[in-house]
Design a protein around this motif. Structure first.
Motif, PDB file in Angstrom:
ATOM      1  N   ARG A  27     -20.623  26.943  24.136  1.00  0.00           N
ATOM      2  CA  ARG A  27     -21.922  27.625  24.205  1.00  0.00           C
ATOM      3  C   ARG A  27     -22.630  27.546  22.847  1.00  0.00           C
ATOM      4  NH1 ARG A  27     -20.026  31.981  26.110  1.00  0.00           N
ATOM      5  NH2 ARG A  27     -20.160  31.312  28.264  1.00  0.00           N
ATOM      6  N   GLN A  31     -25.214  24.654  23.637  1.00  0.00           N
ATOM      7  CA  GLN A  31     -26.399  25.400  24.064  1.00  0.00           C
ATOM      8  C   GLN A  31     -27.207  25.901  22.865  1.00  0.00           C
ATOM      9  OE1 GLN A  31     -23.928  27.399  27.532  1.00  0.00           O
ATOM     10  NE2 GLN A  31     -25.969  28.233  27.412  1.00  0.00           N
ATOM     11  N   ASP A  32     -26.581  26.668  21.977  1.00  0.00           N
ATOM     12  CA  ASP A  32     -27.319  27.266  20.869  1.00  0.00           C
ATOM     13  C   ASP A  32     -27.806  26.226  19.862  1.00  0.00           C
ATOM     14  OD1 ASP A  32     -26.640  29.624  22.157  1.00  0.00           O
ATOM     15  OD2 ASP A  32     -25.200  30.272  20.630  1.00  0.00           O
ATOM     16  N   GLY A  35     -29.381  22.835  22.319  1.00  0.00           N
ATOM     17  CA  GLY A  35     -30.339  23.110  23.381  1.00  0.00           C
ATOM     18  C   GLY A  35     -29.985  22.572  24.750  1.00  0.00           C
ATOM     19  N   VAL A  36     -28.701  22.323  25.003  1.00  0.00           N
ATOM     20  CA  VAL A  36     -28.278  21.834  26.314  1.00  0.00           C
ATOM     21  C   VAL A  36     -28.341  22.999  27.316  1.00  0.00           C
ATOM     22  CG1 VAL A  36     -26.342  20.875  27.637  1.00  0.00           C
ATOM     23  CG2 VAL A  36     -26.818  20.035  25.316  1.00  0.00           C
ATOM     24  N   ALA A  37     -28.882  22.732  28.481  1.00  0.00           N
ATOM     25  CA  ALA A  37     -28.995  23.755  29.525  1.00  0.00           C
ATOM     26  C   ALA A  37     -27.602  24.171  30.008  1.00  0.00           C
ATOM     27  CB  ALA A  37     -29.814  23.225  30.695  1.00  0.00           C
ATOM     28  N   PRO A  38     -27.405  25.472  30.251  1.00  0.00           N
ATOM     29  CA  PRO A  38     -26.082  25.947  30.698  1.00  0.00           C
ATOM     30  C   PRO A  38     -25.566  25.235  31.943  1.00  0.00           C
ATOM     31  CG  PRO A  38     -27.535  27.801  30.231  1.00  0.00           C
ATOM     32  CD  PRO A  38     -28.363  26.553  30.104  1.00  0.00           C
ATOM     33  N   GLU A  41     -24.098  21.933  30.826  1.00  0.00           N
ATOM     34  CA  GLU A  41     -22.875  22.084  30.030  1.00  0.00           C
ATOM     35  C   GLU A  41     -21.707  22.556  30.896  1.00  0.00           C
ATOM     36  OE1 GLU A  41     -19.919  22.073  27.525  1.00  0.00           O
ATOM     37  OE2 GLU A  41     -21.839  21.072  27.272  1.00  0.00           O
TER      38      GLU A  41
END
Length: 154
Positions: A27, A31-32, A35-38, A41
């Motif tokens: 995450r 993500q943080d 910027g990959v969408a949950p 991921e």
């Protein structure tokens, strides 16, 4: 290759047992930071994969996932190391462990979709780029493969 990092332990981890540690690392990194969408991921494939966790000074700092698309190949994915632990060779050691695991399970080839900016890590580990750059999760990637040799019988 890099020297082993003191106070580093690598472990094969069951996703059902260690998902909170694995997910927390991914995450933060994917993500943080990137910027990959949950939903990209966390694709629902973690339970069927083998996971590695790196612990530095007893704290989880890195992870990688190995999936088995067919009996002859292993796909190494989701290599992530927390920023505070980068630059210590932890990613390299996770990859070496993943490659060893793949060879021990009989895979003849390892495949990665490497983010273009870290391609050099995979070059050093003996991977070869296959094809052109492509977009995955909004980031430039390259497909790379490495032929594996099975460990000698004991």
């Amino acid at each position: 290759m890099s020297e082993p990092e003191p106070d580093l332990q690598l472990a094969i981890a069951s996703y059902s047992d260690r998902s909170s540690e694995i997910d927390a690392i991914r995450r933060v990194v994917f993500q943080d930071e990137q910027g990959v969408a949950p939903e990209l991921e966390f694709d629902g494939r973690d339970d069927a994969a083998t996971h590695l966790l790196a612990y530095w000074h007893g704290q989880p700092v890195g992870t990688a996932r190995v999936s088995w698309p067919d009996p002859q190949s292993a796909k190494i994915e989701r290599l992530a190391v927390l920023a505070a632990a980068r630059g210590r060779g932890i990613g390299t050691q996770l990859m070496q462990q993943a490659l060893q695991l793949a060879a021990e399970r009989g895979a003849r080839v390892a495949v990665v979709h490497a983010q273009a900016y870290v391609k050099v890590l995979y070059d050093i580990l003996g991977f070869v780029q296959v094809g052109d750059r492509f977009d995955e999760a909004g980031l430039p990637h390259v497909k790379m493969t490495k032929m594996l040799t099975s460990p000698s019988p004991a």
